[in-house]
Design an enzyme around this catalytic site. Structure first.
Site, PDB file in Angstrom:
ATOM      1  N   SER A 140      13.494   7.172 -87.253  1.00 18.48           N
ATOM      2  CA  SER A 140      12.536   6.590 -88.315  1.00 18.48           C
ATOM      3  C   SER A 140      11.410   7.358 -88.491  1.00 18.48           C
ATOM      4  O   SER A 140      11.457   8.374 -88.961  1.00 18.48           O
ATOM      5  CB  SER A 140      12.297   5.133 -87.728  1.00 18.48           C
ATOM      6  OG  SER A 140      11.624   4.436 -88.957  1.00 18.48           O
TER       7      SER A 140
ATOM      8  N   ASP B  60      21.461   1.393 -94.168  1.00 21.65           N
ATOM      9  CA  ASP B  60      19.958   1.509 -93.840  1.00 21.65           C
ATOM     10  C   ASP B  60      19.372   0.856 -95.076  1.00 21.65           C
ATOM     11  O   ASP B  60      19.239   1.418 -96.165  1.00 21.65           O
ATOM     12  CB  ASP B  60      19.808   2.860 -93.396  1.00 21.65           C
ATOM     13  CG  ASP B  60      18.412   2.833 -93.003  1.00 21.65           C
ATOM     14  OD1 ASP B  60      17.412   1.854 -92.976  1.00 21.65           O
ATOM     15  OD2 ASP B  60      18.045   3.742 -92.123  1.00 21.65           O
TER      16      ASP B  60
ATOM     17  N   HIS C 171      19.373   0.183 -90.235  1.00 15.43           N
ATOM     18  CA  HIS C 171      18.368   1.449 -89.778  1.00 15.43           C
ATOM     19  C   HIS C 171      18.635   1.906 -88.453  1.00 15.43           C
ATOM     20  O   HIS C 171      18.174   3.068 -88.419  1.00 15.43           O
ATOM     21  CB  HIS C 171      17.013   0.853 -90.019  1.00 15.43           C
ATOM     22  CG  HIS C 171      15.812   1.740 -89.950  1.00 15.43           C
ATOM     23  ND1 HIS C 171      15.958   3.145 -90.533  1.00 15.43           N
ATOM     24  CD2 HIS C 171      14.772   1.660 -89.087  1.00 15.43           C
ATOM     25  CE1 HIS C 171      14.922   3.903 -90.366  1.00 15.43           C
ATOM     26  NE2 HIS C 171      13.967   3.014 -89.185  1.00 15.43           N
TER      27      HIS C 171
END
Length: 708
Positions: free
Chosen positions: A579, A654, A686
């Site tokens: 991320s 995602d 995600h």
């Protein structure tokens, strides 16, 4: 004498074998068993009773009460509950204490309330069979819940539609603003259960973003609403449904349609609703008061502004003995504080001062006028409970022992359950008084991983290049470390807001995958750079409009330290993150190709203009307002620098960092003639969770083993 001489080498051999026979972590141990069999033992369902300074817990299939003065009392066994229910449950359902020392829990589609001896069912409330976002009000025995985009109520067998909107762009009773600003739900019962406040979001102008489910016979298009930075966003309103009149009205929202409505707080008498309203630029917050009956705007109680951003995260706390006064989180002077105001906006006092942050509001004793908070007064690496005298501002630390404490306050605000852990202590649970006296030890957790081999784990301090701050980092050495050898390094990085990876909790809050890689001969390193929390506003907001700049500078401070160590192989340094950490990983390997040989970036943000409004615009403003900042942080502009081995991993479903980031990066690599590796996880959002996470981390581990 001969016997004693012979015994010494035998003892040495046995001692050495004892060390050598320590178990090796498997990936399953590091990823799954870390939270299962190898996790510290804890008391199940430990909680305070609703109307007493007595706690309860489950141990050995038996429910216990434990009094603060030390008496432990058995209530009932699982067999007794099964007899009452006519069932054969293998473990206790999760139970909560309600009024009159009764217990409530979910069972086979119903919310069951029983007496504390499991001899009688006091109430049985059906839970709606279809729906989501369930919010049960104990005061009136009613569920609020959602079906598709509408909001419903259920009491008994009757279900009532509060909204009946056929336009799917209008969503009621669900979380808004993509869960930013402390928002985690969409319904808010009033203190006595007479009203239900709820969010309505209008996503008509928000772009549909294409996600695809590839698992069917024919792939299915499953679009989501995704407002990208600088593009039209959702419009949020707040409705209030009256349980008395069975009518709904909406607050007369002030400001612009795209402003945020956050941290809804009811007055204790249910007459007013207070909302912290934030402009889309996120640099101006107004605390507005509304009439709960009519929705009429009454006044702006107070305002907060800042050149970077204002980020309200907590609702107000109204004082039970002074219902027109409240406590409020604020960082107007540079650190997260507790402020005392009244509803006319009069500033009464600042309750915390100094270079430290309140991280959590714990409770308030109105009779003694004592405020309880957790915070970083002793160290940014620790959490302690503090008692603040509201009259004179005196602060007293209640918890003891260097490390991290998490406390829950008793209903009478006199006692605390203290969960304590430190670098070498998995968890100790005690009951303490508001003076800090330990009254009873409830549990001392076993180290269920004591038979496993772990490398040395230590926290180090490094001077920040700004000349003002200290950076904290964690280094894990291989178990059989030899200072005369050279070891490769894997930097695990996140580095984004709302993340603190280094604390003095158990094992210094290390991920066990780092121990696993250390076991394979790597040095594992992590550093909290500027932009991460709990170090004051300036430390965190220095990243504003320039994501990646100061964060990388601080990470490279850590790398310079590593290179200074004689046992670090400076030619074999890798980096991994997910991320924001994926953004950092990719940025580091592209910006410093002479330093990083290998990188694995999961779900990486590549171009912040393709990230969502609420988070992205807080730190970068809009692309229209900050074109230079967006251009400088766009990793597509650095692809030509790629020299090492880089693996990009992305979840196909995602909804947070959409696949478009990785696709554009791959396309740019092709155009630049740069080789890059890529792997996608079908069905995963995600991040990759569950048993598939072992597959993920095996892929990550192998990539470093093959290339670093």
């Amino acid at each position: 004498m001969k016997f004693r001489l012979l015994l010494l080498p035998i003892l040495f051999i046995l001692s050495f074998q004892g060390i050598a026979q320590k178990k090796q972590l498997t990936l399953e141990d590091a990823i799954i068993n870390r939270y299962g069999d190898l996790a510290p033992d804890r008391l199940e369902q430990l909680q305070w009773l609703a109307n007493d300074h007595v706690c309860s817990y489950v141990k050995d299939n038996q429910l216990y009460k434990n009094y603060t003065y030390g008496l432990e009392k058995k209530l009932f066994k699982l067999d007794d509950l099964n007899k009452l229910l006519g069932d054969s449950l293998k473990s206790f359902p999760y139970m909560t204490w309600v009024k009159n020392n009764a217990l409530s829990f979910y069972y086979k589609g119903d919310n069951i309330t029983i007496n504390d001896k499991a001899r009688k069912i006091l109430a049985r409330v059906p839970v709606p069979k279809k729906g989501s976002n369930f919010d049960y009000c104990k005061e009136n025995g009613t569920y609020a819940f959602t079906k598709e985009n509408n909001l419903w109520l259920s009491k008994g067998k009757d279900e009532i539609a509060i909204t009946q909107d056929e336009d799917k762009n209008h969503v009621y009773g669900q979380s808004v603003s993509r869960n930013e600003f402390g928002i985690s739900g969409g319904t808010f019962w009033s203190p006595k259960g007479n009203f239900l406040a709820f969010y309505k979001k209008d996503e008509s102008k928000v772009s549909n973003y294409p996600l695809v489910d590839y698992m069917g016979r024919v792939a299915e298009h499953t679009p989501i609403k995704y407002p990208m930075a600088g593009m039209p966003s959702e419009h949020v309103e707040v409705g209030i449904y009256s349980m008395i009149t069975e009518k709904t009205m909406y607050l007369q929202k002030q400001g612009e349609p795209e402003d945020y409505m956050t941290n809804l707080t009811w007055s204790l008498d249910e007459k007013y609703l207070f909302v912290q309203e934030l402009n889309r630029a996120q640099n101006h917050m107004k605390l507005n008061q509304y009439d709960a009956i009519t929705g009429r705007f009454i006044k702006t109680v107070l305002e907060e502004k800042h050149p970077t951003y204002v980020e309200p995260q907590h609702p107000l706390f109204f004082l039970p003995n002074e219902p027109n006064e409240f406590f409020m989180f604020s960082n107007w002077d540079g650190y997260a504080r507790i402020m005392h105001y009244n509803t006319d906006g009069k500033f009464i006092r600042q309750l915390t001062k100094g270079d430290w942050e309140v991280t959590r509001f714990v409770g308030y004793d109105a009779g003694e006028e004592l405020l309880y908070v957790e915070g970083t007064k002793d160290s940014p690496l620790e959490r302690h409970l503090y008692k603040i005298n509201v009259r004179n501002g005196d602060i007293t630390k209640i918890t003891h022992g260097s490390g991290v404490h998490y406390t829950t306050i008793s209903p009478d605000n006199k006692y605390f359950i203290d969960h304590y852990q430190s670098t070498d202590i998995p968890n100790v649970t005690t009951v303490i008084s508001n003076g800090g006296k330990k009254l009873r030890t409830l549990n001392i957790s076993n180290d269920n991983a004591a038979d496993y081999q772990f490398g040395e784990n230590k926290i180090i301090e490094l001077p920040c290049k700004d000349g003002k701050n200290t950076l904290y980092a964690r280094i894990i050495l291989p178990p059989n470390f030899d200072a005369t050898k050279k070891y490769p390094v894997i930097l695990y990085v996140y580095g984004g807001p709302h993340s603190q990876l280094i604390t003095r909790s158990w094992k210094n809050s290390a991920r066990w995958w780092q121990y696993y890689m250390a076991q394979k001969g790597y040095i594992a390193f992590t550093l909290d750079n500027r932009g991460t929390p709990n170090r004051g506003r300036d430390f965190e907001t220095v990243i504003h409009r320039q994501l990646g700049v100061h964060e990388m500078e601080d990470q490279m401070t850590g790398i310079e330290y590593l290179k200074s160590l004689p046992y670090v192989d400076a030619e074999r340094i890798g980096v991994h993150g997910w991320s924001f950490g994926g953004f950092m990983t990719t940025n580091l390997i592209l910006t410093h190709p002479d330093t990083f040989k290998v990188g694995v970036a999961g779900g990486p943000v590549i171009d912040w203009s393709m990230y969502e409004v609420m988070y992205g615009e807080r730190y970068m403003d809009t692309p229209q307002e900050n074109p230079e900042g967006y251009e400088n942080s766009n990793l597509l502009n650095k692809v030509q620098n790629l020299e090492g081995r880089l693996l990009i991993i992305h979840g196909v479903q995602d909804p947070t960092v959409v696949m478009q980031h990785s696709m554009k990066f791959l396309r740019k690599c092709v155009k630049e003639g740069k080789q890059v590796d890529f792997f996608a996880y079908p069905t995963h959002p995600h991040n990759v969770r569950g048993k598939d996470r072992v597959h993920l981390m095996e892929k990550v581990s192998r990539y470093f083993e093959d290339n670093l």
